[in-house]
Design an enzyme around this catalytic site. Structure first.
Site, PDB file in Angstrom:
ATOM      1  N   LYS A 117       2.157  -2.549  10.097  1.00  0.00           N
ATOM      2  CA  LYS A 117       1.933  -3.450  11.208  1.00  0.00           C
ATOM      3  C   LYS A 117       1.288  -4.753  10.734  1.00  0.00           C
ATOM      4  O   LYS A 117       1.290  -5.741  11.444  1.00  0.00           O
ATOM      5  CB  LYS A 117       0.979  -2.771  12.218  1.00  0.00           C
ATOM      6  CG  LYS A 117       1.446  -1.472  12.746  1.00  0.00           C
ATOM      7  CD  LYS A 117       0.309  -0.866  13.620  1.00  0.00           C
ATOM      8  CE  LYS A 117       0.385   0.620  13.538  1.00  0.00           C
ATOM      9  NZ  LYS A 117      -0.822   1.250  14.148  1.00  0.00           N
TER      10      LYS A 117
ATOM     11  N   ASP B 243       1.797  -8.714   4.653  1.00  0.00           N
ATOM     12  CA  ASP B 243       0.517  -9.378   4.938  1.00  0.00           C
ATOM     13  C   ASP B 243      -0.234  -9.725   3.647  1.00  0.00           C
ATOM     14  O   ASP B 243      -0.719 -10.834   3.473  1.00  0.00           O
ATOM     15  CB  ASP B 243      -0.363  -8.524   5.880  1.00  0.00           C
ATOM     16  CG  ASP B 243      -0.589  -7.080   5.396  1.00  0.00           C
ATOM     17  OD1 ASP B 243      -0.014  -6.685   4.366  1.00  0.00           O
ATOM     18  OD2 ASP B 243      -1.346  -6.361   6.070  1.00  0.00           O
TER      19      ASP B 243
ATOM     20  N   ARG C  75      -7.287  -6.520  13.730  1.00  0.00           N
ATOM     21  CA  ARG C  75      -6.000  -7.212  13.573  1.00  0.00           C
ATOM     22  C   ARG C  75      -5.924  -8.447  14.469  1.00  0.00           C
ATOM     23  O   ARG C  75      -5.219  -9.406  14.176  1.00  0.00           O
ATOM     24  CB  ARG C  75      -4.842  -6.287  13.964  1.00  0.00           C
ATOM     25  CG  ARG C  75      -4.628  -5.095  13.034  1.00  0.00           C
ATOM     26  CD  ARG C  75      -3.287  -4.447  13.354  1.00  0.00           C
ATOM     27  NE  ARG C  75      -3.150  -3.103  12.804  1.00  0.00           N
ATOM     28  CZ  ARG C  75      -2.760  -2.825  11.564  1.00  0.00           C
ATOM     29  NH1 ARG C  75      -2.479  -3.801  10.723  1.00  0.00           N
ATOM     30  NH2 ARG C  75      -2.657  -1.572  11.167  1.00  0.00           N
TER      31      ARG C  75
ATOM     32  N   ASP D  80      -5.922  -5.135   9.024  1.00  0.00           N
ATOM     33  CA  ASP D  80      -6.862  -4.240   9.701  1.00  0.00           C
ATOM     34  C   ASP D  80      -7.808  -3.542   8.740  1.00  0.00           C
ATOM     35  O   ASP D  80      -7.578  -3.487   7.531  1.00  0.00           O
ATOM     36  CB  ASP D  80      -6.081  -3.140  10.431  1.00  0.00           C
ATOM     37  CG  ASP D  80      -5.496  -2.107   9.449  1.00  0.00           C
ATOM     38  OD1 ASP D  80      -4.797  -2.527   8.495  1.00  0.00           O
ATOM     39  OD2 ASP D  80      -5.755  -0.902   9.603  1.00  0.00           O
TER      40      ASP D  80
ATOM     41  N   ASP E 106      -1.732  -6.360  -2.806  1.00  0.00           N
ATOM     42  CA  ASP E 106      -2.992  -5.934  -3.398  1.00  0.00           C
ATOM     43  C   ASP E 106      -2.662  -5.270  -4.743  1.00  0.00           C
ATOM     44  O   ASP E 106      -2.476  -5.965  -5.742  1.00  0.00           O
ATOM     45  CB  ASP E 106      -3.650  -4.982  -2.391  1.00  0.00           C
ATOM     46  CG  ASP E 106      -5.040  -4.545  -2.777  1.00  0.00           C
ATOM     47  OD1 ASP E 106      -5.733  -5.320  -3.439  1.00  0.00           O
ATOM     48  OD2 ASP E 106      -5.441  -3.431  -2.404  1.00  0.00           O
TER      49      ASP E 106
HETATM   50  P1  IMP Z   1      -0.778  -2.412  -2.105  1.00  0.00           P
HETATM   51  O1  IMP Z   1       0.286  -1.365  -2.134  1.00  0.00           O
HETATM   52  O2  IMP Z   1      -2.037  -1.974  -2.807  1.00  0.00           O
HETATM   53  O3  IMP Z   1      -0.314  -3.775  -2.578  1.00  0.00           O
HETATM   54  O4  IMP Z   1      -1.272  -2.485  -0.606  1.00  0.00           O
HETATM   55  C1  IMP Z   1      -0.688  -3.251   0.323  1.00  0.00           C
HETATM   56  C2  IMP Z   1      -1.230  -2.900   1.698  1.00  0.00           C
HETATM   57  O5  IMP Z   1      -2.607  -2.524   1.683  1.00  0.00           O
HETATM   58  C3  IMP Z   1      -1.158  -4.130   2.562  1.00  0.00           C
HETATM   59  O6  IMP Z   1       0.069  -4.224   3.211  1.00  0.00           O
HETATM   60  C4  IMP Z   1      -2.334  -3.932   3.503  1.00  0.00           C
HETATM   61  O7  IMP Z   1      -1.906  -3.214   4.660  1.00  0.00           O
HETATM   62  C5  IMP Z   1      -3.334  -3.108   2.737  1.00  0.00           C
HETATM   63  N1  IMP Z   1      -4.423  -3.948   2.187  1.00  0.00           N
HETATM   64  C6  IMP Z   1      -4.642  -4.284   0.899  1.00  0.00           C
HETATM   65  N2  IMP Z   1      -5.723  -5.081   0.773  1.00  0.00           N
HETATM   66  C7  IMP Z   1      -6.190  -5.266   2.019  1.00  0.00           C
HETATM   67  C8  IMP Z   1      -7.301  -6.023   2.558  1.00  0.00           C
HETATM   68  O8  IMP Z   1      -8.087  -6.724   1.881  1.00  0.00           O
HETATM   69  N3  IMP Z   1      -7.430  -5.967   3.909  1.00  0.00           N
HETATM   70  C9  IMP Z   1      -6.608  -5.245   4.728  1.00  0.00           C
HETATM   71  N4  IMP Z   1      -5.569  -4.550   4.268  1.00  0.00           N
HETATM   72  C10 IMP Z   1      -5.360  -4.549   2.926  1.00  0.00           C
HETATM   73 MG    MG Z   2      -3.096  -2.047   6.551  1.00  0.00          MG
END
Ligand code: IMP
Ligand code: MG
Length: 185
Positions: free
Chosen positions: A48, A105, A170, A164, A108
């Protein structure tokens, strides 16, 4: 929302103001309009978190676009990626031969998007690019690079404008840094 709104009290403050986001999203929309001239891309919203960014971005793209949505989650209720990615809601459209832009969004660790990109490539998309509002390069665990991004953020947990913590915050209009005591409690 007023700047003294209750929702801001769990944050250390605003990292990126709504007005800055609006400007950056407009520029990104113009860039995509140029890059995809003569094409009709499928814009895939990763729900979302990307929903607010997505809604604003598509209105800055002066092309026909196809809207589609996916839910892929690697997170439980905490702030760390589990590395265990699942598609919980799949696309409605066949993307074979289509130009796909995945709208996210935040990148990370990059785990979620590497997984999604692989799946979409297996379905025969003509091209796949990633457009993310935020890039948090300090935490990358994969070699994933966003093709388009609006802002680089430091290694802090941010919320607002769709992002979130445990489904909360959000609806903050700005990107804010969450107070660590909220997720450490
Ligand atoms: P990744 O697979 O570690 O790149 O994670 C991506 C997902 O983790 C994003 O789509 C977000 O939903 C969540 N996420 C990562 N960092 C943050 C943050 O600082 N705030 C909120 N959500 C985050
Ligand atoms: Mg999230």
């Amino acid at each position: 929302m007023k700047k003294d709104a209750q929702l801001y009290k769990d944050t250390k403050g605003i990292l990126i103001r709504h007005e800055e986001i609006v400007n950056a999203v407009r520029k990104l929309g113009e860039m995509i309009t140029e890059d995809y001239a003569g094409k009709e891309p499928v814009l895939v919203c990763v729900l979302k978190g990307a929903c607010i960014f997505y809604a604003d971005l598509i209105r800055e793209i002066d092309l026909h676009v196809t809207m589609d949505f996916v839910i892929a989650s690697s997170y439980g209720s905490g702030t760390q990626s589990t590395g265990n990615v699942k598609i919980r809601k799949d696309l409605d459209f066949d993307i074979a031969g289509r130009d796909v832009i995945v709208v996210e969004d935040i990148v990370d660790s990059g785990v979620t998007l590497s997984f999604l990109k692989r799946i979409l490539a297996d379905r025969g998309a003509a091209s796949i690019k990633i457009a993310t509002l935020l890039d948090k390069p300090a935490r990358r665990k994969t070699d994933l690079k966003a093709d388009y991004f609006c802002f680089t953020v430091p290694n802090e947990f941010v919320v607002g404008y769709g992002l979130d913590y445990n489904e909360r915050y959000r609806n903050l209009p700005d990107i804010c840094i969450l107070k660590p005591e909220i997720y450490n409690q």
